[in-house]
Design a protein around this motif. Structure first.
Motif, PDB file in Angstrom:
ATOM      1  N   HIS A   1     -12.750  -7.988  28.268  1.00 41.88           N
ATOM      2  CA  HIS A   1     -13.477  -8.276  29.506  1.00 41.88           C
ATOM      3  C   HIS A   1     -12.900  -7.431  30.643  1.00 41.88           C
ATOM      4  CE1 HIS A   1     -15.229 -10.483  32.868  1.00 41.88           C
ATOM      5  NE2 HIS A   1     -16.072 -11.002  31.988  1.00 41.88           N
ATOM      6  N   PRO A   2     -13.752  -6.820  31.482  1.00 42.38           N
ATOM      7  CA  PRO A   2     -13.229  -5.986  32.582  1.00 42.38           C
ATOM      8  C   PRO A   2     -12.255  -6.735  33.490  1.00 42.38           C
ATOM      9  CG  PRO A   2     -15.600  -5.663  32.361  1.00 42.38           C
ATOM     10  CD  PRO A   2     -15.231  -6.776  31.409  1.00 42.38           C
TER      11      PRO A   2
ATOM     12  N   CYS B   1     -23.723 -12.878  35.961  1.00 41.89           N
ATOM     13  CA  CYS B   1     -22.278 -12.847  35.690  1.00 41.89           C
ATOM     14  C   CYS B   1     -21.542 -13.055  37.013  1.00 41.89           C
ATOM     15  CB  CYS B   1     -21.882 -11.510  35.076  1.00 41.89           C
ATOM     16  SG  CYS B   1     -20.106 -11.352  34.892  1.00 41.89           S
TER      17      CYS B   1
ATOM     18  N   PHE C   1     -18.744 -12.349  37.875  1.00 41.95           N
ATOM     19  CA  PHE C   1     -17.814 -11.274  38.219  1.00 41.95           C
ATOM     20  C   PHE C   1     -18.551 -10.024  38.726  1.00 41.95           C
ATOM     21  CE2 PHE C   1     -14.612  -7.998  36.636  1.00 41.95           C
ATOM     22  CZ  PHE C   1     -13.710  -8.239  37.659  1.00 41.95           C
ATOM     23  N   HIS C   2     -19.905 -10.062  38.776  1.00 39.45           N
ATOM     24  CA  HIS C   2     -20.620  -8.802  39.009  1.00 39.45           C
ATOM     25  C   HIS C   2     -20.357  -8.200  40.388  1.00 39.45           C
ATOM     26  CE1 HIS C   2     -24.087 -10.984  41.031  1.00 39.45           C
ATOM     27  NE2 HIS C   2     -24.072  -9.883  41.721  1.00 39.45           N
TER      28      HIS C   2
ATOM     29  N   CYS D   1     -17.070  -6.192  39.658  1.00 39.54           N
ATOM     30  CA  CYS D   1     -16.846  -5.535  38.371  1.00 39.54           C
ATOM     31  C   CYS D   1     -17.149  -4.039  38.452  1.00 39.54           C
ATOM     32  CB  CYS D   1     -17.735  -6.186  37.312  1.00 39.54           C
ATOM     33  SG  CYS D   1     -17.558  -5.406  35.699  1.00 39.54           S
TER      34      CYS D   1
ATOM     35  N   MET E   1     -17.929  -2.159  36.118  1.00 38.95           N
ATOM     36  CA  MET E   1     -18.919  -1.776  35.099  1.00 38.95           C
ATOM     37  C   MET E   1     -20.286  -2.422  35.328  1.00 38.95           C
ATOM     38  SD  MET E   1     -16.828  -2.185  31.619  1.00 38.95           S
ATOM     39  CE  MET E   1     -18.340  -1.951  30.754  1.00 38.95           C
ATOM     40  N   ALA E   2     -20.437  -3.146  36.430  1.00 37.39           N
ATOM     41  CA  ALA E   2     -21.647  -3.964  36.610  1.00 37.39           C
ATOM     42  C   ALA E   2     -22.920  -3.128  36.578  1.00 37.39           C
ATOM     43  CB  ALA E   2     -21.549  -4.723  37.919  1.00 37.39           C
TER      44      ALA E   2
ATOM     45  N   CYS F   1     -26.491  -7.617  34.954  1.00 38.38           N
ATOM     46  CA  CYS F   1     -25.353  -8.513  35.217  1.00 38.38           C
ATOM     47  C   CYS F   1     -25.671  -9.482  36.354  1.00 38.38           C
ATOM     48  CB  CYS F   1     -24.110  -7.702  35.572  1.00 38.38           C
ATOM     49  SG  CYS F   1     -23.675  -6.496  34.315  1.00 38.38           S
TER      50      CYS F   1
ATOM     51  N   PRO G   1     -23.734 -13.948  31.122  1.00 36.06           N
ATOM     52  CA  PRO G   1     -23.311 -13.661  29.745  1.00 36.06           C
ATOM     53  C   PRO G   1     -22.665 -14.887  29.095  1.00 36.06           C
ATOM     54  CG  PRO G   1     -21.795 -12.650  31.316  1.00 36.06           C
ATOM     55  CD  PRO G   1     -22.866 -13.316  32.125  1.00 36.06           C
TER      56      PRO G   1
ATOM     57  N   CYS H   1     -19.354 -11.099  28.375  1.00 31.27           N
ATOM     58  CA  CYS H   1     -19.737  -9.857  29.069  1.00 31.27           C
ATOM     59  C   CYS H   1     -20.911  -9.250  28.303  1.00 31.27           C
ATOM     60  CB  CYS H   1     -18.553  -8.887  29.106  1.00 31.27           C
ATOM     61  SG  CYS H   1     -18.975  -7.263  29.786  1.00 31.27           S
ATOM     62  N   HIS H   2     -21.891  -8.692  29.012  1.00 26.62           N
ATOM     63  CA  HIS H   2     -23.053  -8.104  28.340  1.00 26.62           C
ATOM     64  C   HIS H   2     -22.699  -6.811  27.606  1.00 26.62           C
ATOM     65  CE1 HIS H   2     -25.643 -11.001  30.122  1.00 26.62           C
ATOM     66  NE2 HIS H   2     -25.452 -10.578  31.352  1.00 26.62           N
ATOM     67  N   PHE H   3     -21.597  -6.170  27.988  1.00 28.65           N
ATOM     68  CA  PHE H   3     -21.340  -4.819  27.461  1.00 28.65           C
ATOM     69  C   PHE H   3     -20.040  -4.688  26.676  1.00 28.65           C
ATOM     70  CE2 PHE H   3     -23.878  -4.457  31.330  1.00 28.65           C
ATOM     71  CZ  PHE H   3     -25.026  -3.901  30.763  1.00 28.65           C
TER      72      PHE H   3
HETATM   73 FE1  SF4 Z   1     -19.015  -6.729  34.401  1.00 30.24          FE
HETATM   74 FE2  SF4 Z   1     -21.549  -7.069  33.721  1.00 30.24          FE
HETATM   75 FE3  SF4 Z   1     -19.637  -7.559  31.951  1.00 30.24          FE
HETATM   76 FE4  SF4 Z   1     -19.989  -9.166  34.046  1.00 30.24          FE
HETATM   77  S1  SF4 Z   1     -21.423  -8.825  32.364  1.00 30.24           S
HETATM   78  S2  SF4 Z   1     -18.064  -8.396  33.281  1.00 30.24           S
HETATM   79  S3  SF4 Z   1     -20.571  -7.705  35.625  1.00 30.24           S
HETATM   80  S4  SF4 Z   1     -20.150  -5.581  32.854  1.00 30.24           S
END
Ligand code: SF4
Length: 333
Positions: free
Chosen positions: A257-258, A295, A297-298, A301, A303-304, A308, A313, A330-332
């Motif tokens: 997770h980021p 999310c 955290f967006h 984040c 990586m958002a 997100c 997620p 996390c989606h990614f």
């Molecule tokens: Fe970051 Fe998106 Fe993953 Fe949330 S879902 S941690 S905003 S990349």
């Protein structure tokens, strides 16, 4: 694979499902109701017999509220907490009091958690007296044994809390928590108020007691070096949600997770030849009274992406050799 309870490799002792603690303020005349503070919002995890699960995250992420909700020191808004298969959240107050034999807590501030008017011996004997099924002689003997087991001289039982050092006071707190042979101890930042030189002694004492008595710990901390030393598994919390859980080695060597990556990048590297790669967390944590959509955290984040903001997620198991699974929200990743 998606689930609401991340398993442990050990036989489950504590199973927490969809735990929520929302604080609402009383409505005032002619004023709109304030939004509820979502301190803990749908947290699920399992702690096995004799296992240490640590909850980590920034201040205000909900880790202490989660721990206190498990013990019903604050009443959760909803969810399920099972100890040895028995639901705790629906137990009447008297039955819950009896279960506290199995479920004890060590607080962050050893001084504030000890009654200054009682001697150390009386403090440690208090749980034995409250549960009233041992004679005075047995109680005295048990207190002496507890003192020596946590590294205090039995003669110190006559002293008052202010006559002990910080580390000794935390040993007293540990002896009191141990008095009734609990199955699980919630450790709420138990070493963060202590000098660094004393922290290691107290952490090692907790580990020795776990090896000897098979106690499980729900360990709340923000010091990741301590967490790495004591934990079997680690759950990372952000704004009332768990965003990642894995066994200790997997989480520290291969975080996904980021947010976890950023948290771990702040841990000092012991070898000066290894270049530190410090990642910085942008901005302040959002308010738990008005958490971001999708999310949580967006807003911070690196990586958002557009999705997100829209979609929350799920905490989902990822392919990994982590014992008990590696779960990430996390989606990614
Ligand atoms: Fe970051 Fe998106 Fe993953 Fe949330 S879902 S941690 S905003 S990349």
């Amino acid at each position: 694979m998606t689930t609401t309870t991340t398993p442990s490799t050990k036989a489950p002792l504590l199973q927490v499902r969809e735990l929520r603690k929302h604080y609402t303020s009383p409505r005032r005349w002619l004023r709109p109701a304030k939004p509820a503070i979502q301190a803990v919002d749908g947290v699920s995890f399992t702690v096995g017999h004799g296992e240490t699960l640590s909850l980590v995250g920034e201040s205000g992420c909900g880790k202490t509220t989660t721990a206190k909700s498990v013990m019903r020191l604050v009443e959760p808004t909803s969810g399920s907490v099972r100890l040895n298969g028995e639901e705790l959240l629906t137990l009447p107050a008297n039955a819950m009091r009896q279960r506290r034999r199995d479920l004890q807590i060590i607080f962050q501030d050893p001084y504030a958690s000890l009654n200054p008017r009682l001697t150390a011996g009386d403090i440690v004997a208090e749980p034995l007296r409250n549960f009233g099924d041992v004679s005075v002689a047995e109680r005295r003997e048990r207190v002496q044994w507890l003192f020596s087991r946590v590294g205090l001289r039995p003669e110190a039982a006559k002293k008052f809390p202010h006559e002990f050092s910080g580390g000794q006071r935390q040993r007293l707190g540990i002896a009191r928590a141990l008095a009734l042979n609990p199955k699980l101890i919630v450790c709420d930042e138990p070493v963060s108020a202590l000098d660094v030189s004393v922290q290691a002694q107290v952490v090692n004492l907790l580990m020795d007691l776990q090896a000897e008595f098979g106690i499980a710990y729900l360990f709340v901390a923000h010091d990741l070096a301590v967490v790495r030393h004591i934990s079997h598994r680690v759950a990372v919390m952000y704004l009332g949600h768990i965003v990642e859980i894995a066994d200790r080695d997997t989480l520290f060597s291969a975080p996904r997770h980021p947010y976890t990556e950023i948290l771990l990048s702040a841990v000092p590297v012991p070898n000066p030849r290894t270049p530190a790669r410090r990642l910085l967390l942008q901005g302040d944590p959002p308010s738990p009274a008005n958490p971001p959509s999708g999310c949580r955290f967006h807003t911070r984040c690196p990586m958002a992406q557009a999705v997100c903001k829209e979609k929350t997620p799920e905490l989902t198991e990822r392919p990994s050799s982590s014992q008990g699974g590696h779960w990430v929200a996390c989606h990614f990743r």
